[in-house]
Design a protein around this motif. Structure first.
Motif, PDB file in Angstrom:
ATOM      1  N   LYS A 207      36.891  49.466  13.892  1.00  0.00           N
ATOM      2  CA  LYS A 207      36.626  49.895  12.692  1.00  0.00           C
ATOM      3  C   LYS A 207      35.084  49.540  12.519  1.00  0.00           C
ATOM      4  O   LYS A 207      34.294  50.249  11.962  1.00  0.00           O
ATOM      5  CB  LYS A 207      37.560  49.292  11.541  1.00  0.00           C
ATOM      6  CG  LYS A 207      37.075  49.636  10.196  1.00  0.00           C
ATOM      7  CD  LYS A 207      38.014  49.086   9.261  1.00  0.00           C
ATOM      8  CE  LYS A 207      37.593  49.602   7.765  1.00  0.00           C
ATOM      9  NZ  LYS A 207      38.810  49.164   6.574  1.00  0.00           N
TER      10      LYS A 207
ATOM     11  N   LYS B  95      32.698  51.686  14.415  1.00  0.00           N
ATOM     12  CA  LYS B  95      32.972  53.098  14.286  1.00  0.00           C
ATOM     13  C   LYS B  95      33.500  53.939  15.527  1.00  0.00           C
ATOM     14  O   LYS B  95      32.695  54.842  15.866  1.00  0.00           O
ATOM     15  CB  LYS B  95      31.940  53.792  13.450  1.00  0.00           C
ATOM     16  CG  LYS B  95      31.518  53.078  12.103  1.00  0.00           C
ATOM     17  CD  LYS B  95      30.397  53.914  11.556  1.00  0.00           C
ATOM     18  CE  LYS B  95      29.784  53.343  10.103  1.00  0.00           C
ATOM     19  NZ  LYS B  95      28.629  53.765   9.511  1.00  0.00           N
TER      20      LYS B  95
ATOM     21  N   ASP C 227      36.369  55.643  17.914  1.00  0.00           N
ATOM     22  CA  ASP C 227      37.581  56.612  17.931  1.00  0.00           C
ATOM     23  C   ASP C 227      38.452  56.470  19.262  1.00  0.00           C
ATOM     24  O   ASP C 227      37.872  56.761  20.373  1.00  0.00           O
ATOM     25  CB  ASP C 227      37.329  57.843  17.578  1.00  0.00           C
ATOM     26  CG  ASP C 227      38.555  58.972  17.234  1.00  0.00           C
ATOM     27  OD1 ASP C 227      39.582  58.066  17.706  1.00  0.00           O
ATOM     28  OD2 ASP C 227      38.459  60.167  17.274  1.00  0.00           O
TER      29      ASP C 227
ATOM     30  N   LYS D 123      40.630  57.935  20.586  1.00  0.00           N
ATOM     31  CA  LYS D 123      41.108  59.141  20.984  1.00  0.00           C
ATOM     32  C   LYS D 123      39.787  59.800  21.817  1.00  0.00           C
ATOM     33  O   LYS D 123      39.885  60.952  22.403  1.00  0.00           O
ATOM     34  CB  LYS D 123      41.362  60.285  19.899  1.00  0.00           C
ATOM     35  CG  LYS D 123      42.741  59.670  19.156  1.00  0.00           C
ATOM     36  CD  LYS D 123      43.841  59.325  19.896  1.00  0.00           C
ATOM     37  CE  LYS D 123      45.094  58.793  19.091  1.00  0.00           C
ATOM     38  NZ  LYS D 123      46.173  58.594  20.195  1.00  0.00           N
ATOM     39  N   ASN D 124      38.646  59.302  21.819  1.00  0.00           N
ATOM     40  CA  ASN D 124      37.423  59.681  22.317  1.00  0.00           C
ATOM     41  C   ASN D 124      37.415  58.890  23.477  1.00  0.00           C
ATOM     42  O   ASN D 124      37.276  57.394  23.411  1.00  0.00           O
ATOM     43  CB  ASN D 124      36.321  59.460  21.566  1.00  0.00           C
ATOM     44  CG  ASN D 124      34.943  59.971  22.167  1.00  0.00           C
ATOM     45  OD1 ASN D 124      34.525  59.360  23.025  1.00  0.00           O
ATOM     46  ND2 ASN D 124      34.397  61.208  21.780  1.00  0.00           N
TER      47      ASN D 124
ATOM     48  N   GLU E  59      34.513  56.326  23.632  1.00  0.00           N
ATOM     49  CA  GLU E  59      34.655  55.168  22.603  1.00  0.00           C
ATOM     50  C   GLU E  59      35.678  54.596  23.024  1.00  0.00           C
ATOM     51  O   GLU E  59      35.812  53.102  22.854  1.00  0.00           O
ATOM     52  CB  GLU E  59      34.815  55.711  21.202  1.00  0.00           C
ATOM     53  CG  GLU E  59      33.413  56.304  20.779  1.00  0.00           C
ATOM     54  CD  GLU E  59      33.478  57.117  19.423  1.00  0.00           C
ATOM     55  OE1 GLU E  59      34.368  56.808  18.818  1.00  0.00           O
ATOM     56  OE2 GLU E  59      32.422  57.973  19.072  1.00  0.00           O
TER      57      GLU E  59
END
Length: 219
Positions: free
Chosen positions: A198, A201, A203, A205-206, A209
């Protein structure tokens, strides 16, 4: 006598012809030998693509002997789980004569020689997403599916199934790309992963990242 001589000459000519055809199937590009394989005509009429990269792209390969080579035209067939290469004409496909241990295409690193799990063996290739105390691996396996509609012919298509794995140096384990599953696999708190993701920032699902999060907690 003449009949025996005729069959002897015929046998020799057949052997020479076969030898010539076999020799013609062998190629060496950048000192990497390979053998010509059939063009994938069997893929015609199937929706989608079985390849990680549909177009021929340059990349790097590492053979089981440790030899490294840069190749101008590589393509990874995810249905057959095989890396192929071509010459500058790109009209034929060649299989590596020596097994490939690892390769890089389009910035993605693939490697095999991991423990067997499920339907996958030590020869199966995985994309290496992240490395640290553990390795985070991604496996995109292609199969051929079929769908039908009343009154129309069946349509065949390439169906992709994606799974992620954690390799701890000894065994493989399936992991989901969520904070709970990652926390259990890495032995950390779920809340810590969620907080880090968080604040930065990120994700899960990426893949890029996910790599950042994974490597931060796999030091």
């Amino acid at each position: 006598m003449k009949k025996k001589l005729f069959f002897l000459l015929l046998s020799i000519s057949i052997l020479i012809g076969v030898g010539d055809r076999l020799y013609a199937q062998v190629v060496s590009i950048n000192n990497v030998p390979g053998t010509k394989i059939r063009n994938t005509d069997g893929y015609e009429g199937i929706e989608g693509s079985p390849y990680f990269n549909k177009d021929w792209l340059s990349g790097q390969v590492v053979l089981v002997s440790g030899k490294e080579a840069k190749m101008d035209y590589l393509r990874y067939d995810m249905l057959e789980d095989k890396l192929l290469f071509s010459d500058d004409k790109k009209q034929a496909e060649f299989a590596f004569a020596e097994p490939v241990r690892a390769f890089t295409i389009r910035g993605a690193v693939f490697q095999n020689n991991f423990p067997s799990i499920g339907d996958f063996t030590t020869a199966s290739y995985y994309q290496v997403i992240g490395k640290g105390k553990f390795s985070l691996l991604k496996k995109e396996a292609n199969t051929i599916g079929e769908r039908t509609a009343y009154g129309t012919p069946a349509i065949r298509y390439f169906k992709k199934n994606t799974k992620y794995y954690i390799y701890d140096g000894k065994k493989m384990a399936i992991v989901k790309t969520d904070s709970k599953s990652l926390a259990e696999a890495l032995g950390v708190k779920k809340e810590d992963i969620e907080k880090y993701a968080k604040e930065n920032k990120l994700d899960l699902k990426n893949d890029a990242e996910l790599k950042t999060v994974f490597e931060n907690f796999s030091k």
